[in-house]
Design an enzyme around this catalytic site. Structure first.
Site, PDB file in Angstrom:
ATOM      1  N   PHE A   1       0.865  -1.184   0.000  1.00 30.25           N
ATOM      2  CA  PHE A   1       0.000   0.000   0.000  1.00 30.25           C
ATOM      3  C   PHE A   1       0.894   1.223   0.000  1.00 30.25           C
ATOM      4  CE2 PHE A   1      -2.352   3.523   1.784  1.00 30.25           C
ATOM      5  CZ  PHE A   1      -3.491   3.500   0.995  1.00 30.25           C
TER       6      PHE A   1
ATOM      7  N   ASP B   1       9.320   2.922   1.785  1.00 31.07           N
ATOM      8  CA  ASP B   1       8.142   3.718   2.108  1.00 31.07           C
ATOM      9  C   ASP B   1       7.932   3.646   3.615  1.00 31.07           C
ATOM     10  OD1 ASP B   1       5.606   4.727   2.601  1.00 31.07           O
ATOM     11  OD2 ASP B   1       4.707   3.845   0.806  1.00 31.07           O
TER      12      ASP B   1
ATOM     13  N   LYS C   1       2.491  11.596   6.832  1.00 35.34           N
ATOM     14  CA  LYS C   1       1.668  11.400   8.018  1.00 35.34           C
ATOM     15  C   LYS C   1       2.234  12.104   9.242  1.00 35.34           C
ATOM     16  CE  LYS C   1      -0.592   7.193   6.363  1.00 35.34           C
ATOM     17  NZ  LYS C   1      -1.830   7.854   5.951  1.00 35.34           N
TER      18      LYS C   1
END
Length: 427
Positions: free
Chosen positions: A153, A238, A267
């Site tokens: 993801f 990531d 984030k």
């Protein structure tokens, strides 16, 4: 142990799902929040909840951390946006601070490219890798390939969903962007075998968050690093969910002693105040992006840099990382006990990040799960709704799994309270 729910079982439909004007691209839990402070949030009816989702790690420092809100308020009164058509006084200090925090953890002298969202950071890394592959490695333009892992993801842009293996994220959004090879996550041999003369990068999550906090074997990431180095291929990690303290280290890749060539951050970099992301890594790679080849109106804006600087400052002494390690060990022992008792099927954890699998009901009358099959949670969504009624916020993923990501600032007593309520929900 006796615990009283904070309210009666909530209604099955949230306010956003019942709205006729808001697109229904989410299936939220039936709660509407109005206030948050630290590890706690409050809904429209005044009920309080412990937040164990932390905005998928965007709220690593909890809600309204005083250092972050103070930085935002001070900057709002000075300058919020210039666009990159002009410099501002915090852009270079932010880049220098982030390079100081993350630079020692990546390969080569670091450079920072600020963006806004995590998906933008991933797209930036993809573009940089392709351009580096063409201009430096000599891969013909238009032929560069990037290796990714199944179960990944990395966002939901059209390019990123082109190499997703999640049918819900991918189906119906074609035609898909070419140039990606998917290999099994955790299989370093398959990854190495997929590398050829067109390969410019491997893009991977050190820990797969959306998949349910899936951790690889101890040998996996070092083997991937070795394969990339041997073939002159970039390793892009990531760390949008796993980075900035979540795993008890500044980057999850530190857990295996691996230095990526590029790392994507997001984030938590915005401190739960606004979207802030960045790509940090080798200057000879990010240096191929020159004026006009890549940009963002809001990327590196003054407000983002002010908050980002405060985030880096919170992480600079390592105390939050150490706290996540210590609290995580304490929490892990309690979660493991729930597995031993059969209340959970399995637990995967790194620092203050855990994936919990709900046991499947058994048809065997002698099975220890049979007695629970009519009262215990039937899947991840059911468990999250039970937790909601007990004043704990969590989110399910992939059916029988829930992810928990308490704020790094949570107290041990609040963490124990949340775990008591989890045990009650499972029983």
């Amino acid at each position: 142990m006796t615990l009283t729910p904070v309210a009666a079982a909530p209604a099955s439909t949230s306010s956003s799902e019942s709205s006729a004007v808001l697109a229904h691209n989410y299936h939220p839990l039936p709660v509407t929040l109005v206030d948050g402070l630290g590890s706690w949030v409050t809904d429209v009816d005044g009920r309080r909840y412990l937040d164990l989702l932390s905005g998928y790690s965007a709220l690593n420092f909890g809600h309204r951390h005083p250092a972050l809100t103070a930085a935002a308020h001070a900057q709002i009164d000075r300058l919020t946006l210039t666009s990159r058509a002009f410099d501002h006084d915090l852009l270079v200090p932010f880049a220098e601070a982030l390079a100081g925090l993350v630079g020692p953890l990546v390969a080569g002298p670091p450079m920072v490219l600020p963006m806004n969202t995590g998906a933008e950071a991933v797209e930036t890394a993809i573009k940089a890798a392709r351009k580096w592959g063409h201009e430096v490695k000599g891969v013909p333009d238009g032929q560069a390939t990037i290796i990714v892992a199944d179960g990944n993801f990395h966002g939901r842009t059209t390019t990123i969903v082109s190499f997703s293996t999640d049918p819900d994220a991918r189906r119906g959004f074609g035609p898909y962007t070419p140039g990606f090879r998917i290999v099994p996550y955790g299989d370093a041999l398959a990854l190495a075998s997929a590398i050829d003369e067109t390969t410019v990068a491997v893009l991977i999550e050190p820990i797969q968050g959306e998949q349910g906090v899936v951790l690889p074997s101890e040998s996996y990431l070092p083997a991937v690093r070795a394969a990339c180095t041997a073939a002159d291929v970039l390793l892009i990690c990531d760390e949008i969910q796993s980075g900035l303290g979540r795993t008890g280290t500044t980057l999850a890749s530190e857990l295996w002693g691996v230095q990526p060539d590029l790392v994507t951050l997001g984030k938590a970099l915005g401190g739960g105040v606004l979207p802030v992301s960045a790509v940090v890594g080798r200057s000879d790679v990010l240096g191929v992006l020159t004026a006009g080849t890549h940009g963002s109106t809001f990327g590196g804006n003054p407000l983002a840099c002010a908050v980002g600087l405060a985030v880096v400052d919170l992480l600079s002494d390592g105390s939050l990382q150490a706290s996540a390690t210590a609290l995580g060990a304490h929490w892990g022992a309690r979660l493991d006990a729930l597995v031993d008792e059969g209340l959970l099927a399995s637990v995967r954890r790194a620092g203050l990040w855990a994936g919990l699998d709900v046991p499947r009901a058994s048809s065997d009358p002698g099975s220890p799960t049979t007695a629970r099959s009519t009262s215990g949670p039937v899947d991840g969504r059911d468990l999250c709704e039970r937790l909601l009624a007990l004043g704990v916020l969590a989110k399910d993923t992939h059916g029988s799994t829930i992810r928990l990501a308490p704020p790094l600032t949570i107290t041990e007593s609040d963490l124990d309270l949340a775990t008591d309520r989890l045990e009650h929900a499972l029983r």
